[in-house]
Each structure stands twice: as structure tokens, then as C-alpha cells.
Design a protein around this motif. Structure first.
Motif, PDB file in Angstrom:
ATOM      1  N   ALA A 648       1.257  -0.956  -0.221  1.00 59.98           N
ATOM      2  CA  ALA A 648       0.260   0.263  -0.274  1.00 59.98           C
ATOM      3  C   ALA A 648       0.935   1.519   0.133  1.00 59.98           C
ATOM      4  O   ALA A 648       0.752   1.964  -0.761  1.00 59.98           O
ATOM      5  CB  ALA A 648      -0.649   0.229   0.873  1.00 59.98           C
ATOM      6  N   LYS A 649       1.805   1.524   0.926  1.00 61.00           N
ATOM      7  CA  LYS A 649       2.995   2.454   1.037  1.00 61.00           C
ATOM      8  C   LYS A 649       3.267   2.687  -0.321  1.00 61.00           C
ATOM      9  O   LYS A 649       3.941   3.421  -0.879  1.00 61.00           O
ATOM     10  CB  LYS A 649       4.198   1.951   1.705  1.00 61.00           C
ATOM     11  CG  LYS A 649       3.596   2.283   3.172  1.00 61.00           C
ATOM     12  CD  LYS A 649       4.712   2.276   3.819  1.00 61.00           C
ATOM     13  CE  LYS A 649       5.127   2.052   5.629  1.00 61.00           C
ATOM     14  NZ  LYS A 649       6.350   1.537   6.661  1.00 61.00           N
ATOM     15  N   GLN A 650       4.050   1.278  -1.171  1.00 60.84           N
ATOM     16  CA  GLN A 650       4.477   1.853  -2.908  1.00 60.84           C
ATOM     17  C   GLN A 650       3.492   2.330  -3.763  1.00 60.84           C
ATOM     18  O   GLN A 650       3.382   3.023  -4.411  1.00 60.84           O
ATOM     19  CB  GLN A 650       4.818   0.654  -3.479  1.00 60.84           C
ATOM     20  CG  GLN A 650       5.970  -0.293  -2.728  1.00 60.84           C
ATOM     21  CD  GLN A 650       7.350   0.586  -1.857  1.00 60.84           C
ATOM     22  OE1 GLN A 650       7.839   1.243  -2.926  1.00 60.84           O
ATOM     23  NE2 GLN A 650       7.167   0.330  -1.005  1.00 60.84           N
ATOM     24  N   LYS A 651       1.742   2.190  -3.580  1.00 62.74           N
ATOM     25  CA  LYS A 651       1.228   2.433  -4.718  1.00 62.74           C
ATOM     26  C   LYS A 651       0.366   4.403  -3.956  1.00 62.74           C
ATOM     27  O   LYS A 651       0.255   5.480  -5.077  1.00 62.74           O
ATOM     28  CB  LYS A 651      -0.443   1.932  -4.532  1.00 62.74           C
ATOM     29  CG  LYS A 651      -0.383   0.770  -5.033  1.00 62.74           C
ATOM     30  CD  LYS A 651      -1.614  -0.103  -5.094  1.00 62.74           C
ATOM     31  CE  LYS A 651      -1.133  -1.429  -4.700  1.00 62.74           C
ATOM     32  NZ  LYS A 651      -2.914  -2.326  -5.019  1.00 62.74           N
ATOM     33  N   LYS A 652       0.834   4.300  -3.005  1.00 66.90           N
ATOM     34  CA  LYS A 652       1.052   6.262  -2.023  1.00 66.90           C
ATOM     35  C   LYS A 652      -0.505   6.395  -2.257  1.00 66.90           C
ATOM     36  O   LYS A 652      -0.704   7.345  -3.158  1.00 66.90           O
ATOM     37  CB  LYS A 652       1.418   6.690  -2.871  1.00 66.90           C
ATOM     38  CG  LYS A 652       3.051   6.615  -2.765  1.00 66.90           C
ATOM     39  CD  LYS A 652       3.707   7.586  -2.949  1.00 66.90           C
ATOM     40  CE  LYS A 652       5.560   7.398  -2.722  1.00 66.90           C
ATOM     41  NZ  LYS A 652       6.157   8.485  -3.487  1.00 66.90           N
ATOM     42  N   GLU A 653      -1.646   5.745  -2.155  1.00 66.72           N
ATOM     43  CA  GLU A 653      -2.272   6.275  -1.640  1.00 66.72           C
ATOM     44  C   GLU A 653      -3.570   6.662  -0.551  1.00 66.72           C
ATOM     45  O   GLU A 653      -3.231   5.892   0.132  1.00 66.72           O
ATOM     46  CB  GLU A 653      -3.858   4.603  -2.524  1.00 66.72           C
ATOM     47  CG  GLU A 653      -3.570   5.154  -4.381  1.00 66.72           C
ATOM     48  CD  GLU A 653      -3.963   3.485  -5.336  1.00 66.72           C
ATOM     49  OE1 GLU A 653      -3.869   2.911  -6.352  1.00 66.72           O
ATOM     50  OE2 GLU A 653      -4.422   2.899  -3.971  1.00 66.72           O
ATOM     51  N   LYS A 654      -4.782   7.249  -0.665  1.00 60.25           N
ATOM     52  CA  LYS A 654      -5.529   7.062   0.382  1.00 60.25           C
ATOM     53  C   LYS A 654      -4.112   7.758   2.038  1.00 60.25           C
ATOM     54  O   LYS A 654      -3.912   8.586   1.542  1.00 60.25           O
ATOM     55  CB  LYS A 654      -5.967   6.391   0.573  1.00 60.25           C
ATOM     56  CG  LYS A 654      -6.995   5.815  -0.169  1.00 60.25           C
ATOM     57  CD  LYS A 654      -7.612   4.539  -0.563  1.00 60.25           C
ATOM     58  CE  LYS A 654      -9.076   4.359  -1.972  1.00 60.25           C
ATOM     59  NZ  LYS A 654      -8.654   2.958  -1.513  1.00 60.25           N
ATOM     60  N   VAL A 655      -4.224   7.010   2.700  1.00 55.81           N
ATOM     61  CA  VAL A 655      -3.577   7.313   3.843  1.00 55.81           C
ATOM     62  C   VAL A 655      -1.957   6.966   3.765  1.00 55.81           C
ATOM     63  O   VAL A 655      -1.768   8.061   4.422  1.00 55.81           O
ATOM     64  CB  VAL A 655      -3.634   6.121   5.111  1.00 55.81           C
ATOM     65  CG1 VAL A 655      -5.388   5.876   6.035  1.00 55.81           C
ATOM     66  CG2 VAL A 655      -3.666   4.684   5.206  1.00 55.81           C
ATOM     67  N   TRP A 656      -1.697   6.236   2.779  1.00 56.82           N
ATOM     68  CA  TRP A 656      -0.256   6.727   2.336  1.00 56.82           C
ATOM     69  C   TRP A 656      -0.516   8.116   1.106  1.00 56.82           C
ATOM     70  O   TRP A 656       0.987   7.692   0.483  1.00 56.82           O
ATOM     71  CB  TRP A 656      -0.078   5.483   1.936  1.00 56.82           C
ATOM     72  CG  TRP A 656       0.197   4.466   3.347  1.00 56.82           C
ATOM     73  CD1 TRP A 656      -0.295   3.455   3.337  1.00 56.82           C
ATOM     74  CD2 TRP A 656       1.214   4.691   3.659  1.00 56.82           C
ATOM     75  NE1 TRP A 656      -0.682   2.823   4.098  1.00 56.82           N
ATOM     76  CE2 TRP A 656       0.558   2.894   4.982  1.00 56.82           C
ATOM     77  CE3 TRP A 656       1.591   5.020   5.292  1.00 56.82           C
ATOM     78  CZ2 TRP A 656       1.107   3.447   6.220  1.00 56.82           C
ATOM     79  CZ3 TRP A 656       2.605   4.619   6.304  1.00 56.82           C
ATOM     80  CH2 TRP A 656       1.908   3.805   6.933  1.00 56.82           C
ATOM     81  N   ALA A 657      -0.890   8.586   0.950  1.00 57.40           N
ATOM     82  CA  ALA A 657      -0.854   9.445  -0.325  1.00 57.40           C
ATOM     83  C   ALA A 657       0.134  10.098  -0.205  1.00 57.40           C
ATOM     84  O   ALA A 657       0.829  10.939  -0.795  1.00 57.40           O
ATOM     85  CB  ALA A 657      -2.210  10.199  -0.404  1.00 57.40           C
ATOM     86  N   HIS A 658       1.090  10.934   1.183  1.00 57.93           N
ATOM     87  CA  HIS A 658       1.609  12.037   1.461  1.00 57.93           C
ATOM     88  C   HIS A 658       2.774  10.593   1.732  1.00 57.93           C
ATOM     89  O   HIS A 658       4.188  11.525   2.360  1.00 57.93           O
ATOM     90  CB  HIS A 658       1.000  12.993   2.306  1.00 57.93           C
ATOM     91  CG  HIS A 658       0.111  13.400   1.913  1.00 57.93           C
ATOM     92  ND1 HIS A 658       0.505  14.300   1.465  1.00 57.93           N
ATOM     93  CD2 HIS A 658      -0.603  13.956   1.874  1.00 57.93           C
ATOM     94  CE1 HIS A 658      -0.773  14.887   0.121  1.00 57.93           C
ATOM     95  NE2 HIS A 658      -1.860  14.329   1.626  1.00 57.93           N
ATOM     96  N   TYR A 659       3.186   9.236   2.026  1.00 59.49           N
ATOM     97  CA  TYR A 659       4.086   9.015   2.225  1.00 59.49           C
ATOM     98  C   TYR A 659       5.581   8.811   1.807  1.00 59.49           C
ATOM     99  O   TYR A 659       5.730   8.915   0.030  1.00 59.49           O
ATOM    100  CB  TYR A 659       3.778   7.116   1.824  1.00 59.49           C
ATOM    101  CG  TYR A 659       5.094   6.515   2.875  1.00 59.49           C
ATOM    102  CD1 TYR A 659       5.182   6.501   4.244  1.00 59.49           C
ATOM    103  CD2 TYR A 659       5.777   5.583   1.740  1.00 59.49           C
ATOM    104  CE1 TYR A 659       6.459   5.692   4.503  1.00 59.49           C
ATOM    105  CE2 TYR A 659       6.521   4.849   1.959  1.00 59.49           C
ATOM    106  CZ  TYR A 659       7.094   4.966   3.041  1.00 59.49           C
ATOM    107  OH  TYR A 659       8.136   3.714   3.401  1.00 59.49           O
TER     108      TYR A 659
END
Length: 908
Positions: A648-659
Motif C-alpha cells: 500500500a505504501k508503494q502505491k501512495k494512495e489514501k492514508v499513504w498519499a503523502h508517504y
């Protein structure tokens, strides 16, 4: 003379009577006829013509109800044959007639000819010629017409026709029956077979008086399933027609009056009979509907033998074209587009027992109420109870909801909107209702509302006759309700109503504490998700325990939703609504499995929820709607959660959008030197599995197990379990009779059927499929709390199990020969997600069992990089090279790994 009555014009001689034309509407008797004109914009004018110069017998007449002393008058001889002669010859035919005389009272006498002019058949002469009428007494034969009548009469006398035949004509007198003592029995005795009849009178478009043949019953017949506009009787005795009443009456008269018909007697209403009139030219019931002269009526449509749907279709035809009584008709769904009238949608939630929430193709949600049905409800004072829980406290509400939930949740259904019920304000007795979309919902061709009603889990709403806002399959609903009442189903049952005692533990800390150990021991428990508060907070119903709990998903940190606090509204965190919607769509009202691990201070249970084999916590992390919480580290699902979070982090979506990935500093890590721990303990190997795992018992606790087994078997011998009395449930501990005839402790893993129960022997590690008759309840005195399960699962360290079936079988067979049911020495080398990986030594020679498998070329080495294992790994790799050189087993064709490792299922 008759001709002089119509004198006019010149005074020199008698005037020629005017020839007029008309259509025969009705024959009153052998010498009286009603002629009507052509209809022009409504029912036509009509007049009674009495035949000149002849007389026929009077027909029977019923005594007036207002004169109690009066008696019924029977037919005169040959009166009915005379009427029938004219009826069959004239009804509906075009005739011409002349009026020869008119009395002061307005009675008209004349001649009638069949056809368009006076050259046609003279009806009076035909009657006299057949011996069915006589010339009037005292009439002199001084003109051609009277001469012909005289001749006809003489010929009839000579031929002994009709009344001139021998006998007094009593056989022509009908035995008329004006009343029927038992109408229901009379109708049933005909078994819905067509009865020949003559329609004698038309009261209005849908009610007639019929003479049933051959027994001469004079009955009132109401057409089944319909009602035409009627004539309302006023206080002064006059009649006021409703709109289109006269037109409907003429429509029926012009087609049926005095026609030979067949009537299917279908039911009775008071002294009136409900029936369907069949004519060679068609069915008058359906014709009246199709022409807009009648409407369907619910109270009698069910008895219509030719199918209520035909009547509804005919009525629909008239409505769509706004014919006659439907001239101001507006369809309930007239304002809807076609795509909003009929559509396919996915059912997301069942609301009580008469409404569902569906997801449209557009992604929008819509609440649909099932048309024309009413869910179970409480009557009387109980409705004011504030603590009432409708789903559990209203009889049959839970059964109705469960029927819909199991049949519909997650399925696609066909929705046909029947009507939109407008919003209504609250009154003293009725709460306010918002606008409702009412529809017929079908799945696989089954009408869900009809199925619900047929099981007695809902009732059908009754409407005013002019209320068109109803189900398009209303008749089927009524028929289903009639079947449910007849069979005593559900709400109509005479049995005691089902009671659901459901304990609500949510928020009750004390009860939750008491319940926690039970749920923890149960392992995976079945549950139904009743409500979704947020992405990770749910309300569950546990059917086996009949309780409600609040359940929090373990191992994740889900965005918090908006909260209403005293004095302020706390906004929700980003993506909280998306997380809630995701969880709702996935699990709401679905059957799930839960593992309870702990509880919080508020009495909410914390654990893992599985839907169709998938872990909901992992799914939320996978879809970037949650983060992994540090408490997941001690869980067996930690690895799955971490890998899902990383993706999920790699996709940088939703809660990880600013990761942002943290930069890795190039610092050489200082590895802690760690020595391999070699602490071998004695174990007894009891079982080897097909994937080369094995179960062992600790030798130190062996005597405790033997003592427990001895006591348990003595207890069973003195109190043997009753065969078939135990109902196994998945996850439960029980006792099971093995093939050796002895009882052992076991755990139920799967219930396939009463004859196929999958059990796991917890002290030995083997599995078996048994019938429930070979299972019994495990006494608390011998439970796992007294002595934990003695079989522990392990896997060999430092080796790869062959994926090829034949190669793996060879390895397993070798291990079974060497160590099964023997004492060995075991050392735990490292932990893994499935089970600990160990090295195993023979008790006598201290030889390494795994190393022996490598030496024989039965397995390959799993290379590990930990420094503490390098010495033993080197020993294993040397043994592998020796086996390879000797071309033993796996290596008999050389080193296959270079090109074919993936194909053979190995990795270097």
C-alpha cells in the motif's frame, strides 16, 4: 281498423303507415318486443312494439316483494316456446316495423318484418304458422294481412303445430326457481364446469340476471374480478348513473342480453353468484376492462378461474390509453424515466422485514420498500415500550429479516418500481414517513415479497378500490397470503410464537469480562455483522451464544470517524468515511468468523474478523484504509499485515498519499554475535504429516497423560455417552472413539454432515473423519485446562521439502520408518509463522534425522544466513554434495537445479 289509427294527410282514404327500422334488443314475450336504434355517442333510444292482431301466452311472473300475500304466476302453456322462437330468430337482428295503432296509455301496436323492408318475413305470421300464437278474438279477416293470419292459423291447426297439438301444453311450462337454498353448495356442485344459460336482464355492466338451463334457475350473476360503474338509487326512488354506467350497461346488453351463453360458476356472495360468462365472440369480463368500462376488484379477482393476470393486463391496457373511466388516470410511476422504473442492483442491507438498501450501477445507494406488504408488528400497549428491540421482540420479525438476509445480501436483484409513496407528516398515532420508493424485487424469477408472504412472515396491505398505488403482482400476494393462512404458516400459526432472548453485552464491562474467557477458548466463532460503526468497529450477533457484542478489529489503526461530543462536533480523520463504506460493503449483515483475543476497558472485544477466508484487518491495510498497529507484532497475522502495508505504501494512495520513504544511511550494521543454542529434550514422535511436519509429546508429561487417559476411560465406562446425543460444533473439544475402540480427547475441525465430522486428536496429532455417533461431550474434569493438548507440531530446520508429490512421499516414508512412535531428542532452532523449526536426533545414536535425509538425497538443504547456523549448514551442504556425487534419489539425474529449479519446484 288498425290502419285508420295512423290516418293523416288527405281525407280521401287511409294513410300508409311509415316504415321504421331498428335492431331487436329484447323479446319480452311471444307478442312484445323492444327495438332500439343505432348508438350515437351513447346508449340509443328504444321502444316497445306489441305485435298487432295476435296473442301469445304470458310468461311467468314473480310476486312483488311489497305484496306478501301475492303468489308467483307461472307460464301459460306455449308462452316460453313462443318467446324462445322470437329470441332465437330476432335478437341483435335488423328489422323494419310499422306502427298501426297507439293507445291513449302510449302502448304501440304494429307489424315487424325481418330485414330492411316490408318484403321480409312477417314475424306475426311466422308465430301463428308455428302454432305459438293465435289471432285476436273478434278480429274480422277484411284485409290482406288479416287474411294471411287466418290462413296461417288454419294451416297450423291442420298440422297440429304448437298449441294445436294434442295435450294441454303443460310440458311447455317451466318450473322456475327464483331462490337457491344453499348457494355455496350449488356453486361447488358444478365443479366450475360451464353451465348453459340465457341472459334475461342486465342490471349494470357487470351484474346480470341469468336463466340457468336445463333446470330453470333464475340467478343474479356478478362478473368475477371486476366492477362497472353502477346506478345509484336516490331517496325518491330514482336512479342516478355514475359516469359511464349507462355506456357500460349498453356494452354488455348489446353483446349478451338474451343471448345463449355459458357461465362458469366460481363462487358466491350472499345470494348472488360470482361467475365468468363465456360467449362464442369472447369473454365479456376482459372486454369490459379493455374498453375502460370496468376496474378490477380485489375481493373477487382471486376466484377468477382464467387467471387474475389476464384481467390486470386488460385493465392496464385501458389505463395506458386513458379509456373512459380512466380518462384522468395518471400512472404511479409516470414521472420516472424507464431506467428508474426497472433496474438491476446489488443488495447491501436488509432493513427490518419490508425494505432493503441496494447499490445501483452508478454507485449510489437507494432504499427500496417491498410493495403492498406489511412486516410483523406488535399490537396494543407494547408498541409504546421504549426498550423495545423490534428485530428480536416482535414475533417473526427476526425470522423475516433472516429470510431476506440469507436470500439477498450481496446478490443482484431485479427491481421494478410500482409506485412512489409521498412523504407524510406525523400525527398523534402515526409517526412521520419520508418519501418511499415501493417496488417488486425478484431474484432468479422469484418475487421476494410473495415468498415472504407465503411463509407467513409478512401480510398483504388492503387498499381502497380506487387506490392504484399497489404492487404490480398484488393478486399473487393475496393468493400467497391465502395459502399461508390455510397452512398455518408463521404469523398465521396457532403455535406459540418464537421468542428470541438475545443478550446485549456491548458496553457492559462486567458481562464482557465473564464472557471473554469463553470466547477466547472457542477459537473461531460464527457471527453476523449487525451494524458497522466505523471501518474497524462493528456490532456482531453471535447465533450460538445468542448475544450481541461490540467488536474492534485487532492489529490496525483505522481513521477515526466524526463524533458528536457535548458542545461540539469532532470532525473525522481523512478517509474515515471510505474505510467505513469499505467495511460496510464487505461484511454488513454477512456471516463471518471471529477470533476474540482480548477486550478494552469499555467492554468491547478485540480480535480478528474473517470473511470468506480473508482477514478484514489485512484487507483494510491492503486497500490503504488503515495502518498496522504495533500491537500486531505478537500476532500470527503480523507478516501478512506488514506485506500488505508495504504494498500500500508503494502505491501512495489514501492514508499513504503523502508517504515518503526514509533514506537509508549507508552504515554497516553491527551484528550481534549469537551462538547456536543446542538444548535437546526427550520427546515421543506420534504423527508425521504429508508435508513432513510432525507431532510430538513431551516425555516429561507422559505420565500425566497416561493417568488422565486412564481416569477418563474409567469415567466413560461408568457413564457411557448416549449415542447420537452429542451435537458437534466446529472448534469444540470432545471425546472421539478411535479405530482401536478406545476414547481420546479431540477437537472438531469441520462439520460436513452428521456422518462426516472432521476431528483432530489433540494429544497425538492425527486426524480422522467420524460419524457423530462416535463422538461425545468432553467432561470438564479432563479438559485442556486440567492438562493442555499434548501433541505439538514441529517442522525440520535447514531442509527444503520436495514439492514433487513422489519425491515428498519418499521422504515422508523414510521418516515414518525411522522415527514414528519412537523416542527422540528435539532442539528448537528458530521460530516461523506456521510452527517452530527444529533438529531431531535419534535417542540412541544421537544421529541428526534431518541430516540423514539430506545424506540419502531425499531432501535439499535450506541455506540460512544467520551466523550461528553456519557450522551446521556447512555440514548439511557437504552431505548434500556427497548425495549428489552418488546420484542418490533426487540427484539420480544429476544436478537438476541449474535449469529446471522452478519447473521441479525447488530453489537454490
Amino acid at each position: 281498423m288498425a290502419s285508420s289509427a295512423q290516418s293523416g294527410g288527405s281525407s280521401g282514404g287511409p294513410a300508409v303507415p311509415t316504415v321504421q327500422r331498428g335492431i331487436i334488443k329484447m323479446v319480452l314475450s311471444g307478442c312484445a318486443i323492444i327495438v332500439r336504434g343505432q348508438p350515437r355517442g351513447g346508449p340509443p333510444p328504444e321502444r316497445q312494439i306489441n305485435l298487432s292482431n295476435i296473442r301469445a301466452g304470458n310468461l311467468a311472473r314473480r310476486a312483488a316483494a311489497t305484496q306478501p300475500d301475492a303468489k308467483d304466476t307461472p307460464d301459460e302453456p306455449w308462452a316460453f316456446p313462443a318467446r324462445e322462437f322470437l329470441r332465437k330468430k330476432l335478437i341483435g337482428k335488423e328489422v323494419c316495423f310499422t306502427i298501426e295503432n297507439k293507445t291513449p296509455q302510449g302502448r304501440e301496436y304494429g307489424m315487424i318484418y325481418l330485414g330492411k323492408d316490408t318484403n321480409g318475413e312477417n314475424i306475426a305470421e311466422s308465430l301463428v304458422a308455428e302454432g305459438l300464437a293465435t289471432r285476436r278474438e273478434g278480429m274480422r279477416a277484411n284485409n290482406p294481412e288479416q287474411n294471411r293470419l287466418s290462413e296461417c292459423e288454419e294451416q297450423a291447426k291442420a298440422a297440429k303445430k304448437g298449441m294445436w297439438s294434442e295435450g294441454n301444453g303443460s310440458h311447455t311450462i317451466r318450473d322456475l326457481k327464483y331462490t337457491i337454498e344453499n348457494p355455496r353448495h350449488f356453486v361447488d356442485s358444478h365443479h366450475q364446469k360451464p353451465v348453459n344459460a340465457i341472459i334475461e336482464h342486465v342490471r349494470d355492466g357487470s351484474v346480470v340476471r341469468a336463466l340457468l338451463l336445463p333446470d330453470y334457475y333464475l340467478v343474479t350473476v356478478m362478473l368475477s374480478g371486476i366492477k362497472c360503474p353502477t346506478f345509484r338509487r336516490e331517496a325518491d326512488g330514482s336512479e342516478t348513473p355514475e359516469p359511464f354506467a349507462a355506456e357500460a350497461k349498453f356494452f354488455t346488453e348489446s353483446r349478451l342480453l338474451q343471448r345463449d351463453v355459458q357461465i362458469i360458476l366460481e363462487s358466491c356472495h350472499n345470494q348472488n353468484i360470482l361467475g365468468t360468462i363465456l360467449h362464442p365472440n369472447g369473454n365479456i369480463t376482459e372486454l369490459l376492462l379493455k374498453e375502460g368500462f370496468a376496474r378490477c376488484v380485489d375481493w373477487s379477482i382471486a376466484v377468477y378461474t382464467r387467471g387474475a393476470e389476464k384481467l390486470r393486463a386488460a385493465e392496464r391496457f385501458a389505463k395506458e390509453r386513458r379509456l373512459r373511466i380512466w380518462r384522468d388516470y395518471v400512472a404511479p410511476t409516470a414521472n420516472l424515466d424507464q431506467k428508474d422504473k426497472q433496474f438491476v442492483a446489488k443488495v447491501m442491507q436488509v432493513l427490518n422485514a419490508d425494505a432493503i438498501v441496494v447499490k445501483l450501477n452508478s454507485g449510489d445507494y437507494k432504499t427500496i420498500h417491498l410493495s403492498s406488504i406489511r412486516p410483523p408488528r406488535l399490537e396494543g400497549e407494547n408498541t409504546q415500550n421504549k426498550k423495545l428491540r423490534p428485530l428480536y421482540d416482535i414475533p417473526y420479525m427476526f425470522e423475516a429479516r433472516e429470510f431476506l438476509r440469507k436470500k439477498l445480501i450481496g446478490k443482484k436483484v431485479n427491481v421494478t418500481v410500482d409506485y412512489i409513496r409521498p412523504a407524510s407528516p406525523a400525527t398523534e398515532t402515526v409517526p412521520a414517513f419520508s418519501e418511499r420508493t415501493c417496488a417488486t424485487v425478484t431474484i432468479g424469477g422469484i418475487n421476494i415479497a410473495e415468498a415472504l408472504v407465503s411463509k407467513g412472515l409478512a401480510t398483504v396491505i388492503r387498499y381502497r378500490q380506487d387506490d392504484d398505488q399497489r404492487s404490480s403482482h398484488y393478486d399473487e400476494l393475496l393468493a400467497a397470503e391465502a395459502r399461508a393462512i390455510k397452512n398455518g404458516k408463521g404469523l398465521h400459526s396457532k403455535k406459540e410464537v418464537p421468542i428470541h432472548r438475545v443478550a446485549d453485552i456491548s458496553g457492559d464491562t462486567q458481562k464482557a469480562k465473564q464472557f471473554l474467557p469463553f470466547l477466547q477458548r472457542a477459537g473461531r466463532s460464527e457471527a453476523v455483522v449487525e451494524y458497522v460503526f466505523s471501518g474497524s468497529r462493528l456490532k456482531l450477533y453471535l447465533p450460538k451464544e445468542t448475544c450481541l457484542i461490540t467488536f474492534l478489529l485487532a492489529g490496525i489503526e483505522c481513521p477515526r470517524g466524526a463524533r458528536n461530543l457535548p458542545g461540539l462536533v469532532q470532525e473525522g480523520e481523512p478517509f474515515s468515511e471510505e474505510a467505513t463504506l469499505f467495511t460496510k460493503e464487505l461484511v454488513l449483515q454477512r456471516e463471518v468468523e471471529v477470533e476474540v483475543e482480548s477486550m478494552d476497558k469499555a467492554g468491547n472485544f478485540i480480535g480478528w474478523l474473517h470473511i470468506d477466508g480473508a482477514n478484514l484487518s489485512v484487507l483494510l491495510v491492503e486497500h490503504a484504509l488503515s495502518k498496522v498497529h504495533f500491537t500486531a507484532e505478537r500476532s500470527s497475522y503480523y507478516k501478512s499485515l506488514l506485506s500488505a502495508e508495504e504494498a500500500a505504501k508503494q502505491k501512495k494512495e489514501k492514508v499513504w498519499a503523502h508517504y515518503e520513504e526514509q533514506p537509508v544511511e549507508e552504515v554497516m550494521p553491527v551484528l550481534e554475535e549469537k551462538e547456536r543454542s543446542a538444548s535437546y529434550k526427550p520427546v515421543f514422535v506420534t504423527e508425521i504429516t504429508d508435508d513432513l511436519h510432525f507431532y510430538v509429546q513431551d516425555v516429561e508429561t507422559g505420565t500425566q497423560l497416561e493417568k488422565l487417559m486412564e481416569n477418563m476411560r474409567n469415567d466413560i465406562a461408568s457413564h457411557p455417552p448416549v449415542e447420537g446425543s452429542y451435537a458437534p460444533r466446529r472448534g469444540e473439544f470432545c471425546i472421539a472413539k478411535f479405530v482401536d475402540g478406545e476414547w481420546y480427547r479431540a477437537r472438531v475441525e469441520k462439520v460436513e454432515s452428521p456422518a462426516k465430522i472432521h476431528v483432530f486428536y489433540i494429544d497425538y496429532g492425527n486426524r480422522e473423519v467420524l460419524p457423530s455417533t462416535r463422538l461425545g461431550t468432553l467432561s470438564p474434569a479432563f479438559s485442556t485446562r486440567v492438562l493442555p493438548a499434548q501433541a505439538t507440531e514441529y517442522a525440520f530446520a535447514f531442509i527444503q521439502v520436495p514439492q514433487d508429490d513422489d519425491a515428498r512421499t519418499d521422504a515422508v516414508d523414510s521418516v515414518v520408518r525411522d522415527i514414528q512412535n519412537t523416542q527422540c531428542l528435539l532442539n528448537v532452532e528458530h521460530l516461523s509463522a506456521g510452527c517452530p523449526h527444529v533438529t531431531l536426533q535419534f535417542a540412541d545414536s544421537k544421529g541428526d534425522v534431518g541430516l540423514g535425509l539430506v545424506k540419502e538425497g531425499l531432501v535439499m538443504v535450506e541455506v540460512r544466513k544467520e551466523k550461528q547456523f553456519q557450522k551446521v549448514i556447512t555440514e548439511y551442504l557437504n552431505a548434500q554434495e556427497s548425495a549428489k556425487s552418488a546420484r542418490l534419489n533426487l540427484w539420480r539425474y544429476g544436478d537438476f537445479r541449474a535449469d529446471d529449479a522452478d519447473e521441479f519446484g525447488y530453489s537454490r
